[in-house]
Enzyme design. Structure first.
Site, PDB file in Angstrom:
ATOM      1  N   HIS A 136      41.537  87.142 -34.278  1.00 17.71           N
ATOM      2  CA  HIS A 136      41.363  88.220 -33.272  1.00 17.71           C
ATOM      3  C   HIS A 136      41.385  89.894 -34.472  1.00 17.71           C
ATOM      4  O   HIS A 136      42.684  89.183 -35.044  1.00 17.71           O
ATOM      5  CB  HIS A 136      41.157  88.027 -32.432  1.00 17.71           C
ATOM      6  N   LYS A 140      43.813  93.667 -30.598  1.00 15.04           N
ATOM      7  CA  LYS A 140      43.257  92.523 -29.029  1.00 15.04           C
ATOM      8  C   LYS A 140      44.717  92.953 -28.991  1.00 15.04           C
ATOM      9  O   LYS A 140      45.974  93.601 -29.047  1.00 15.04           O
ATOM     10  CB  LYS A 140      42.848  91.597 -29.788  1.00 15.04           C
TER      11      LYS A 140
HETATM   12  N1  LIG Z   1      33.759  87.864 -22.534  1.00 14.63           N
HETATM   13  C1  LIG Z   1      33.659  88.360 -23.106  1.00 14.63           C
HETATM   14  O1  LIG Z   1      32.879  87.725 -24.155  1.00 14.63           O
HETATM   15  C2  LIG Z   1      34.415  88.835 -24.344  1.00 14.63           C
HETATM   16  C3  LIG Z   1      35.437  89.849 -24.132  1.00 14.63           C
HETATM   17  N2  LIG Z   1      36.271  91.236 -23.850  1.00 14.63           N
HETATM   18  C4  LIG Z   1      37.279  91.330 -23.320  1.00 14.63           C
HETATM   19  O2  LIG Z   1      36.946  92.737 -23.248  1.00 14.63           O
HETATM   20  C5  LIG Z   1      38.557  93.549 -22.702  1.00 14.63           C
HETATM   21  C6  LIG Z   1      37.740  95.085 -23.561  1.00 14.63           C
HETATM   22  O3  LIG Z   1      37.888  94.193 -24.867  1.00 14.63           O
HETATM   23  P1  LIG Z   1      37.589  95.844 -26.048  1.00 14.63           P
HETATM   24  O4  LIG Z   1      36.104  96.787 -25.488  1.00 14.63           O
HETATM   25  O5  LIG Z   1      37.858  95.245 -27.493  1.00 14.63           O
HETATM   26  O6  LIG Z   1      39.083  96.729 -25.724  1.00 14.63           O
HETATM   27  P2  LIG Z   1      38.588  97.932 -25.125  1.00 14.63           P
HETATM   28  O7  LIG Z   1      40.808  98.792 -25.509  1.00 14.63           O
HETATM   29  O8  LIG Z   1      37.945  98.535 -26.625  1.00 14.63           O
HETATM   30  O9  LIG Z   1      38.448  98.616 -24.250  1.00 14.63           O
HETATM   31  C7  LIG Z   1      38.106  99.192 -22.740  1.00 14.63           C
HETATM   32  C8  LIG Z   1      37.912  99.640 -22.391  1.00 14.63           C
HETATM   33  O10 LIG Z   1      38.235 100.144 -21.144  1.00 14.63           O
HETATM   34  C9  LIG Z   1      38.692 101.805 -20.445  1.00 14.63           C
HETATM   35  N3  LIG Z   1      39.187 101.333 -18.873  1.00 14.63           N
HETATM   36  C10 LIG Z   1      40.565 101.164 -18.997  1.00 14.63           C
HETATM   37  N4  LIG Z   1      40.458 100.921 -17.474  1.00 14.63           N
HETATM   38  C11 LIG Z   1      39.499 101.506 -17.021  1.00 14.63           C
HETATM   39  C12 LIG Z   1      39.022 102.395 -15.628  1.00 14.63           C
HETATM   40  N5  LIG Z   1      39.544 101.574 -15.297  1.00 14.63           N
HETATM   41  N6  LIG Z   1      37.666 102.475 -15.463  1.00 14.63           N
HETATM   42  C13 LIG Z   1      36.789 101.980 -17.169  1.00 14.63           C
HETATM   43  N7  LIG Z   1      37.711 102.755 -18.197  1.00 14.63           N
HETATM   44  C14 LIG Z   1      38.481 101.627 -18.389  1.00 14.63           C
HETATM   45  C15 LIG Z   1      39.320 101.404 -22.620  1.00 14.63           C
HETATM   46  O11 LIG Z   1      40.011 103.469 -21.669  1.00 14.63           O
HETATM   47  P3  LIG Z   1      41.182 104.112 -22.727  1.00 14.63           P
HETATM   48  O12 LIG Z   1      41.215 103.590 -23.978  1.00 14.63           O
HETATM   49  O13 LIG Z   1      41.621 104.612 -22.277  1.00 14.63           O
HETATM   50  O14 LIG Z   1      43.118 102.388 -22.532  1.00 14.63           O
HETATM   51  C16 LIG Z   1      38.674 101.514 -23.048  1.00 14.63           C
HETATM   52  O15 LIG Z   1      37.975 102.648 -23.431  1.00 14.63           O
HETATM   53  C17 LIG Z   1      39.630  93.033 -23.134  1.00 14.63           C
HETATM   54  O16 LIG Z   1      39.744  91.900 -21.901  1.00 14.63           O
HETATM   55  C18 LIG Z   1      38.082  92.210 -23.913  1.00 14.63           C
HETATM   56  O17 LIG Z   1      39.180  91.215 -24.273  1.00 14.63           O
HETATM   57  C19 LIG Z   1      36.182  91.456 -25.172  1.00 14.63           C
HETATM   58  C20 LIG Z   1      35.201  91.056 -26.005  1.00 14.63           C
HETATM   59  C21 LIG Z   1      34.106  89.788 -25.347  1.00 14.63           C
HETATM   60  O1  LIG Z   2      39.109  91.093 -27.732  1.00 16.09           O
HETATM   61  C1  LIG Z   2      38.441  90.588 -27.297  1.00 16.09           C
HETATM   62  O2  LIG Z   2      38.094  90.959 -29.053  1.00 16.09           O
HETATM   63  C2  LIG Z   2      37.504  89.271 -27.069  1.00 16.09           C
HETATM   64  N1  LIG Z   2      37.855  88.934 -26.306  1.00 16.09           N
HETATM   65  C3  LIG Z   2      37.881  87.704 -25.269  1.00 16.09           C
HETATM   66  C4  LIG Z   2      38.823  86.647 -25.242  1.00 16.09           C
HETATM   67  O3  LIG Z   2      39.742  86.719 -24.507  1.00 16.09           O
HETATM   68  O4  LIG Z   2      38.504  85.813 -25.349  1.00 16.09           O
HETATM   69  C5  LIG Z   2      36.047  86.809 -26.132  1.00 16.09           C
HETATM   70  C6  LIG Z   2      36.472  87.090 -27.295  1.00 16.09           C
HETATM   71  O5  LIG Z   2      37.794  86.387 -27.876  1.00 16.09           O
HETATM   72  C7  LIG Z   2      36.813  88.435 -27.967  1.00 16.09           C
END
Ligand SMILES: NC(=O)C1=CN([C@@H]2O[C@H](COP(=O)(O)OP(=O)(O)OC[C@H]3O[C@@H](n4cnc5c(N)ncnc54)[C@H](OP(=O)(O)O)[C@@H]3O)[C@@H](O)[C@H]2O)C=CC1
Ligand SMILES: O=C(O)C1=N[C@H](C(=O)O)C[C@H](O)C1
Length: 251
Positions: A136, A140
């Protein structure tokens, strides 16, 4: 009021959340009624009349958000990682108290990753050895990834069902972490590298042969069809659904 599906996005300023905001806005059958970042009041979700919320925040925020959403009868599509048996039990308790509400938790929304998990589960019974390598971007926060953890759990369940013995491994001395994390007996290795997004290899080995199943998400757009499908379907699936495969016809 329009007949479009009213959707809120939580984590709207994040890497995947910002992409989800654009995808919902572009979907002809959906209306974005709230886009929340950290610190924004959850009441914006109910005030906006959201029917479904897409939860893409952090493991530290997701439970509080889901307690609010489920308590208010708002269906949720969750991509956030960090799921444990204890957290799932808590969530099931909230859902029991809110009949008709649906939550989809998808460790990965991309079709290729869902298929990788299914193929790995299918192949696992035929090979002595199996290890998972996830790769990744370096921003992350969690390791191993939710996808790799789920993949390893599915592989372990398939091996147990086939009554396979423990994997061969003569390692007698090792530096901490050299053999990866142990997820139900399956080694999982996490790589963090600038330039990557989300990738996974499942390495299977048997007598005189190996099989590698690899998936690459090259852009966050790979997750959007799964998120939109989840948003459309979750309202018809009360209770907890774990894994996007349950909303797909994989046969
Ligand atoms: N299931 C899937 O297919 C995927 C899952 N993911 C998962 O999604 C999650 C987010 O990933 P990613 O976008 O890369 O991470 P980021 O850190 O870029 O985004 C998370 C966002 O959520 C915000 N946040 C935190 N707490 C709150 C809240 N209570 N209310 C609203 N916003 C909040 C954070 O703010 P701040 O920056 O201020 O902390 C940040 O802007 C991770 O757990 C990742 O593993 C990611 C990609 C694909
Ligand atoms: O944090 C990410 O970027 C992603 N998170 C998810 C995970 O932890 O599996 C999905 C994907 O791998 C991207």
């Amino acid at each position: 009021m329009s007949d479009k599906l009213r959707v809120a996005v939580l984590g709207a300023k994040g890497r995947i959340g910002s992409e989800a905001v654009r995808a919902v806005e572009a979907a002809g059958d959906m209306e974005l009624v709230a886009a929340l970042g950290r610190g924004d009041a959850l009441s914006a979700v109910t005030d906006g009349g959201a029917q479904v919320a897409v939860e893409l925040t952090t493991p530290g925020s997701v439970m509080e958000n889901l307690e609010f959403l489920v308590g208010n009868g708002i269906h949720a599509v969750v991509g956030t990682t960090g799921w444990t048996d204890e957290r799932l039990a808590t969530l099931r308790g909230w859902l029991d108290a809110s009949p008709g509400t649906g939550v989809l938790i998808a460790p990965n929304f991309s079709i290729g990753a869902v298929l990788t998990m299914a193929f790995a589960q299918q192949a696992a019974r035929y090979f002595e050895s199996v290890e998972v390598v996830e790769l990744h971007h370096p921003n992350k926060a969690d390791a191993p990834s939710g996808t790799a953890t789920r993949t390893a759990q599915l592989i372990a369940a398939a091996r147990a069902e086939a009554q396979l013995p423990a994997q061969p491994d003569a390692t007698a001395t090792a530096l901490d972490g050299a053999r990866g994390a142990d997820v139900d007996g399956v080694p999982v290795h996490a790589v963090r590298l600038r330039g990557l997004l989300a990738h996974q290899e499942v390495l299977l080995g048997g007598e005189g042969e190996t099989l590698t199943i690899r998936h690459d998400s090259l852009h966050h757009s790979s997750f959007m069809p799964g998120i939109l499908l989840g948003a459309r379907r979750v309202g018809s699936a009360p209770g907890l659904t774990f894994g996007l495969e349950h909303f797909l016809d994989l046969n």
